[in-house]
Motif scaffolding. Structure first.
Motif, PDB file in Angstrom:
ATOM      1  N   LEU A   1     -25.670 -28.928  18.809  1.00 39.35           N
ATOM      2  CA  LEU A   1     -26.010 -30.176  18.132  1.00 39.35           C
ATOM      3  C   LEU A   1     -25.501 -31.308  18.989  1.00 39.35           C
ATOM      4  O   LEU A   1     -24.352 -31.290  19.430  1.00 39.35           O
ATOM      5  N   THR A   2     -26.372 -32.262  19.261  1.00 40.52           N
ATOM      6  CA  THR A   2     -25.870 -33.490  19.863  1.00 40.52           C
ATOM      7  C   THR A   2     -26.743 -34.649  19.419  1.00 40.52           C
ATOM      8  O   THR A   2     -27.767 -34.437  18.767  1.00 40.52           O
ATOM      9  N   GLY A   3     -26.318 -35.853  19.712  1.00 42.55           N
ATOM     10  CA  GLY A   3     -27.096 -36.987  19.234  1.00 42.55           C
ATOM     11  C   GLY A   3     -26.740 -38.274  19.933  1.00 42.55           C
ATOM     12  O   GLY A   3     -25.837 -38.325  20.762  1.00 42.55           O
ATOM     13  N   ASP A   4     -27.488 -39.306  19.573  1.00 46.68           N
ATOM     14  CA  ASP A   4     -27.253 -40.632  20.131  1.00 46.68           C
ATOM     15  C   ASP A   4     -27.445 -41.678  19.061  1.00 46.68           C
ATOM     16  O   ASP A   4     -28.315 -41.542  18.207  1.00 46.68           O
ATOM     17  N   THR A   5     -26.654 -42.725  19.192  1.00 44.99           N
ATOM     18  CA  THR A   5     -26.941 -43.915  18.408  1.00 44.99           C
ATOM     19  C   THR A   5     -28.167 -44.551  19.048  1.00 44.99           C
ATOM     20  O   THR A   5     -28.187 -44.735  20.263  1.00 44.99           O
TER      21      THR A   5
ATOM     22  N   LEU B   1     -29.984 -35.154  17.254  1.00 47.24           N
ATOM     23  CA  LEU B   1     -29.937 -36.088  16.139  1.00 47.24           C
ATOM     24  C   LEU B   1     -30.064 -37.543  16.586  1.00 47.24           C
ATOM     25  O   LEU B   1     -29.477 -37.945  17.593  1.00 47.24           O
TER      26      LEU B   1
ATOM     27  N   ALA C   1     -28.864 -40.909  15.514  1.00 48.46           N
ATOM     28  CA  ALA C   1     -27.811 -41.378  14.595  1.00 48.46           C
ATOM     29  C   ALA C   1     -28.126 -42.781  14.089  1.00 48.46           C
ATOM     30  O   ALA C   1     -27.440 -43.746  14.401  1.00 48.46           O
TER      31      ALA C   1
ATOM     32  N   HIS D   1     -25.395 -44.521  12.106  1.00 50.80           N
ATOM     33  CA  HIS D   1     -24.327 -45.086  12.944  1.00 50.80           C
ATOM     34  C   HIS D   1     -24.710 -46.459  13.482  1.00 50.80           C
ATOM     35  O   HIS D   1     -23.853 -47.312  13.681  1.00 50.80           O
TER      36      HIS D   1
ATOM     37  N   GLN E   1     -19.568 -38.191  11.975  1.00 50.40           N
ATOM     38  CA  GLN E   1     -19.942 -37.409  13.159  1.00 50.40           C
ATOM     39  C   GLN E   1     -19.433 -35.967  13.059  1.00 50.40           C
ATOM     40  O   GLN E   1     -20.092 -35.043  13.531  1.00 50.40           O
TER      41      GLN E   1
ATOM     42  N   ASP F   1     -22.069 -34.395  11.104  1.00 49.87           N
ATOM     43  CA  ASP F   1     -23.294 -34.179  11.900  1.00 49.87           C
ATOM     44  C   ASP F   1     -23.209 -32.817  12.577  1.00 49.87           C
ATOM     45  O   ASP F   1     -24.184 -32.063  12.643  1.00 49.87           O
ATOM     46  N   ILE F   2     -22.056 -32.550  13.124  1.00 49.94           N
ATOM     47  CA  ILE F   2     -21.875 -31.341  13.932  1.00 49.94           C
ATOM     48  C   ILE F   2     -21.691 -30.109  13.046  1.00 49.94           C
ATOM     49  O   ILE F   2     -22.363 -29.089  13.209  1.00 49.94           O
TER      50      ILE F   2
ATOM     51  N   VAL G   1     -21.393 -28.695  21.779  1.00 54.30           N
ATOM     52  CA  VAL G   1     -21.799 -30.085  21.607  1.00 54.30           C
ATOM     53  C   VAL G   1     -21.788 -30.776  22.972  1.00 54.30           C
ATOM     54  O   VAL G   1     -20.733 -31.198  23.460  1.00 54.30           O
TER      55      VAL G   1
ATOM     56  N   VAL H   1     -21.808 -33.600  25.329  1.00 51.76           N
ATOM     57  CA  VAL H   1     -21.524 -35.031  25.163  1.00 51.76           C
ATOM     58  C   VAL H   1     -20.872 -35.601  26.412  1.00 51.76           C
ATOM     59  O   VAL H   1     -20.426 -34.861  27.285  1.00 51.76           O
TER      60      VAL H   1
ATOM     61  N   GLN I   1     -16.901 -39.098  23.992  1.00 49.02           N
ATOM     62  CA  GLN I   1     -17.081 -38.489  22.668  1.00 49.02           C
ATOM     63  C   GLN I   1     -16.061 -37.381  22.388  1.00 49.02           C
ATOM     64  O   GLN I   1     -16.007 -36.840  21.287  1.00 49.02           O
TER      65      GLN I   1
HETATM   66  N1  TRP Z   1     -21.451 -41.219  18.584  1.00 49.34           N
HETATM   67  C1  TRP Z   1     -22.474 -40.734  19.491  1.00 49.34           C
HETATM   68  C2  TRP Z   1     -22.831 -41.845  20.486  1.00 49.34           C
HETATM   69  O1  TRP Z   1     -22.708 -43.003  20.184  1.00 49.34           O
HETATM   70  C3  TRP Z   1     -23.731 -40.321  18.771  1.00 49.34           C
HETATM   71  C4  TRP Z   1     -23.553 -39.182  17.843  1.00 49.34           C
HETATM   72  C5  TRP Z   1     -23.659 -39.225  16.495  1.00 49.34           C
HETATM   73  C6  TRP Z   1     -23.267 -37.821  18.187  1.00 49.34           C
HETATM   74  N2  TRP Z   1     -23.475 -38.009  15.950  1.00 49.34           N
HETATM   75  C7  TRP Z   1     -23.219 -37.114  16.945  1.00 49.34           C
HETATM   76  C8  TRP Z   1     -23.025 -37.150  19.390  1.00 49.34           C
HETATM   77  C9  TRP Z   1     -22.921 -35.757  16.912  1.00 49.34           C
HETATM   78  C10 TRP Z   1     -22.728 -35.781  19.347  1.00 49.34           C
HETATM   79  C11 TRP Z   1     -22.686 -35.103  18.108  1.00 49.34           C
HETATM   80  O2  TRP Z   1     -23.287 -41.547  21.559  1.00 49.34           O
END
Ligand code: TRP
Length: 358
Positions: free
Chosen positions: A10-14, A43, A45, A48, A138, A141-142, A150, A152, A156
């Motif tokens: 799982l990973t993500g970006d704002t 994901l 975000a 966020h 967060q 999220d994970i 994850v 990142v 992070q």
């Molecule tokens: N905080 C991360 C960022 O700004 C984005 C993010 C949100 C994220 N939820 C996450 C990254 C879960 C990894 C896993 O880049």
């Protein structure tokens, strides 16, 4: 490998809008690789984004679509990975509330990345309640995906540490996992959550075309994936390579190590032999200056962008992006509802079968 025995990612970006080659180097490239071997969830975000832009919801919505469009153009494959919106997955929100009870307030506030952001954004005396809460979000999220890995950037890592603490505490309080159990054994000892590991990429940070700051859209020093070869060449031409490195009368003094242009050489020129040769010739001042190197790097970047620009044509319509997100959300909901059920059961919160239907 069958779906079920793959490790989960799982990973993500704002969402920040269009992506640039710094995003490619820092994260998207890795995602395109890992989607081949892992069960991947990516994901967006969007909640966020409300920590700092609660007054700009339409802008956030647009950025969500753009970020997904560019990730797809870069090669994230919706057949292989699920791409979804944070706000469409109720289990994440539900787990956030529960997890916030497992973390001392002072522990949340000690997070160095959080402190940094408050400082950089000038918010130290005036931030919303939700700002620090996003770090707890967060962790959810994970953990909602029971992710193992994850991927990142370095910044992070503190969030991952918080996530690992939540998982350990949950497994200890509600699943009888012993206090000193090794992280890798939590699941086999009956814990709901694996203790996730941060997978920190090598090149976290590509310098922008100003040659000084990290590449960032807002600083105007980025190369976007939609840039034409001409635009790329022009932007590269402007890279400031540093005073120390430009000593035309004494080329022997040139130090490619200190020269930001050489980060581009290393990153975008594929052949190690060519890189070594350029380094060598440049250091010797062998009739090769910044100009030649810049032209070559520009060529390589445009070669990288060409297939991305072609692919991007398929994703021009917002409806296509929304369909992909919708499907991703369905998969994310299925995965996380299962976790929520396990977590509620463990924490004596399961009174009935889920009474809302999704
Ligand atoms: N905080 C991360 C960022 O700004 C984005 C993010 C949100 C994220 N939820 C996450 C990254 C879960 C990894 C896993 O880049």
């Amino acid at each position: 490998m069958p779906e079920t025995s793959r490790r989960r990612v799982l990973t993500g970006d704002t969402p920040t809008g269009s992506l640039h080659i710094g995003h490619w180097v820092g994260s998207v490239k890795r995602r395109v690789e890992i989607q081949e071997t892992h069960d991947c969830f990516f994901l967006v975000a969007n909640l966020h984004a409300f920590t700092t832009r609660a007054d700009k919801p339409e802008e956030i919505r647009r950025d969500c679509i753009e970020v997904v469009r560019d990730a797809l153009a870069m090669g994230v494959d919706p057949e292989k990975a699920s791409i979804f919106l944070q706000t469409e997955v109720p289990a994440i929100l539900e787990l956030t509330y529960l997890f916030s009870m497992l973390l001392p307030y002072n522990r949340v506030m000690r997070n160095p990345t959080l402190k940094d952001e408050l400082k950089v954004k000038g918010l130290e005396d005036n931030y919303s309640f939700g700002f620090p809460l996003y770090t707890v979000g967060q962790t959810a999220d994970i953990l909602a995906f029971r992710a193992h890995d994850v991927p990142v950037g370095e910044d992070q890592v503190p969030h991952l540490e918080l996530t690992r603490e939540v998982a350990r505490r949950f497994n200890k309080y509600y699943c009888g996992v012993p206090d000193k159990a090794p992280d890798e054994e939590h699941e086999s000892l009956g814990g709901v959550f694996p203790i996730p590991v941060a997978d920190v990429g090598k090149v976290g940070r590509l310098i922008g075309t100003d040659g000084i700051n990290k590449m960032s859209k807002s600083l105007g020093n980025s190369i976007l994936i939609t840039d034409t070869p001409k635009q790329v060449k022009k932007k590269l031409g402007k890279i400031y390579v540093g005073v120390d490195n430009r000593q035309p009368n004494d080329p022997g003094e040139v130090d490619p190590e200190k020269n930001p242009l050489f980060q581009y050489v290393e990153t975008f020129i594929e052949s190690p032999d060519e890189v070594a040769e350029l380094r060598d010739r440049y250091a010797r001042g062998d009739n090769i200056g910044d100009g030649v190197v810049k032209v070559r790097v520009a060529e390589c970047i445009s070669e990288l962008l060409e297939p991305m620009q072609d692919r991007r044509k398929q994703y021009e319509s917002d409806d296509v992006i929304l369909d992909i997100l919708h499907e991703g959300c369905r998969k994310a909901i299925a995965a996380t509802e299962q976790t929520l059920e396990m977590a509620k059961e463990a924490a004596s919160l399961k009174f009935f079968d889920r009474t809302i239907s999704i």
